[in-house]
Design a protein around this motif. Structure first.
Motif, PDB file in Angstrom:
ATOM      1  N   UNK A   1       0.828  -1.217   0.038  1.00 62.95           N
ATOM      2  CA  UNK A   1      -0.016   0.154   0.113  1.00 62.95           C
ATOM      3  C   UNK A   1       0.784   1.260   0.009  1.00 62.95           C
ATOM      4  N   UNK A   2       1.900   1.246   0.688  1.00 67.54           N
ATOM      5  CA  UNK A   2       2.827   2.286   0.637  1.00 67.54           C
ATOM      6  C   UNK A   2       3.685   2.517  -0.720  1.00 67.54           C
ATOM      7  N   UNK A   3       4.149   1.612  -1.242  1.00 67.38           N
ATOM      8  CA  UNK A   3       5.128   1.673  -2.477  1.00 67.38           C
ATOM      9  C   UNK A   3       4.225   0.944  -3.750  1.00 67.38           C
ATOM     10  N   UNK A   4       3.488  -0.064  -3.687  1.00 69.88           N
ATOM     11  CA  UNK A   4       3.230  -0.717  -4.721  1.00 69.88           C
ATOM     12  C   UNK A   4       4.379  -1.584  -5.554  1.00 69.88           C
ATOM     13  N   UNK A   5       4.102  -1.653  -6.915  1.00 67.77           N
ATOM     14  CA  UNK A   5       4.908  -2.535  -7.587  1.00 67.77           C
ATOM     15  C   UNK A   5       6.212  -1.682  -7.913  1.00 67.77           C
ATOM     16  N   UNK A   6       6.123  -0.579  -7.910  1.00 66.71           N
ATOM     17  CA  UNK A   6       7.542   0.286  -8.160  1.00 66.71           C
ATOM     18  C   UNK A   6       8.589   0.004  -7.091  1.00 66.71           C
TER      19      UNK A   6
ATOM     20  N   UNK B   1      -3.166   4.039  -5.827  1.00 63.57           N
ATOM     21  CA  UNK B   1      -2.085   4.095  -6.636  1.00 63.57           C
ATOM     22  C   UNK B   1      -1.089   5.363  -6.630  1.00 63.57           C
ATOM     23  N   UNK B   2      -1.949   6.385  -6.191  1.00 66.16           N
ATOM     24  CA  UNK B   2      -1.299   7.694  -6.242  1.00 66.16           C
ATOM     25  C   UNK B   2      -0.297   7.819  -4.961  1.00 66.16           C
ATOM     26  N   UNK B   3      -0.746   7.218  -3.970  1.00 63.23           N
ATOM     27  CA  UNK B   3       0.122   7.128  -2.752  1.00 63.23           C
ATOM     28  C   UNK B   3       1.013   6.027  -3.032  1.00 63.23           C
ATOM     29  N   UNK B   4       0.918   5.206  -3.744  1.00 63.89           N
ATOM     30  CA  UNK B   4       2.209   4.142  -4.215  1.00 63.89           C
ATOM     31  C   UNK B   4       3.325   5.015  -5.044  1.00 63.89           C
ATOM     32  N   UNK B   5       2.681   5.650  -5.902  1.00 58.42           N
ATOM     33  CA  UNK B   5       3.659   6.457  -6.793  1.00 58.42           C
ATOM     34  C   UNK B   5       4.383   7.329  -6.004  1.00 58.42           C
ATOM     35  N   UNK B   6       3.646   8.288  -5.115  1.00 53.90           N
ATOM     36  CA  UNK B   6       4.509   9.003  -4.269  1.00 53.90           C
ATOM     37  C   UNK B   6       5.679   8.461  -3.281  1.00 53.90           C
ATOM     38  N   UNK B   7       4.961   7.306  -2.659  1.00 51.02           N
ATOM     39  CA  UNK B   7       6.040   6.869  -2.027  1.00 51.02           C
ATOM     40  C   UNK B   7       7.190   6.170  -2.536  1.00 51.02           C
TER      41      UNK B   7
END
Length: 209
Positions: free
Chosen positions: A132-137, A195-201
């Motif tokens: 939830x914090x970072x996602x696949x990135x 997703x916005x949160x993941x991308x920012x993290x």
């Protein structure tokens, strides 16, 4: 568009659920083509001497059933190997890693005339709070850097990841790669606010400092 953005945008990304030995997890998949023959790409991926020139120094037995250690990075075992087209290995960080921390990396190479299409899949059991914090990135952006480095190496340019990571060019590439992994998350059905949160993290992690 500059070279780094061209290189990042040359990659096709996707995300899917996948069960591995460690349990039910998620897989990230990166695909891109290289202007090199399959045997050359295979050698760049499996030769310790060449890996040190674009990826990381590696020690161990790079054969089926062998184990490896990347300098100051992951270690693991070679699970499957079909030269010069496919290999699969375990990928483990840290001395305190448990069975749940053992992820799997699979790479396959496909001839496209005189070019080669590389498909890299990294599957892991990821805690929900980290996802939830970072996602696949979290892992994806790191692999993006590696695919850029491989492209340069195949053109005869050696690459030092530790030096390059601090450059403005690297941060620009990481920012775009994080956005692209966000797009892959949306395509996989993740909600836009998450997703916005993941991308920012992920962006902050790879571009801070």
């Amino acid at each position: 568009m500059n070279d780094i953005l061209d290189a990042v945008n040359a990659v096709t990304r996707s995300v899917r659920a996948k069960t591995i030995k460690a349990g039910d997890g998620r897989a990230i998949i990166l695909e891109r083509s290289y202007d090199a023959e399959v045997k050359d790409v295979w050698d760049a991926l499996t030769s310790a001497e060449r890996l040190a020139r674009w990826f990381l120094p590696v020690e161990g037995d790079l054969r089926l059933g062998g184990s490896y250690q990347l300098q100051d990075n992951a270690r693991g075992e070679v699970l499957e190997c079909e030269p010069p087209h496919r290999f699969k290995l375990t990928w483990v960080y840290g001395e305190e890693a448990t069975e749940k921390d053992v992820s799997e990396v699979e790479v396959s190479l496909h001839a496209e005339g005189d070019a080669t299409r590389l498909v890299l899949e990294h599957a892991a059991v990821i805690p929900d709070e980290m996802w939830n914090q970072f996602g696949p990135g979290a892992a994806g952006v790191g692999w993006d850097t590696s695919l850029v480095a491989l492209a340069w190496h195949l053109r005869g340019v050696d690459f030092d990841p530790k030096t390059w990571e601090a450059t403005p060019e690297a941060k620009q590439g990481s920012t775009r790669a994080a956005e692209a992994w966000g797009e892959a998350s949306i395509a996989a059905g993740e909600p836009a606010d998450l997703v916005a949160k993941q991308v920012a993290g992920t962006t902050a992690f790879y571009t801070s400092g």
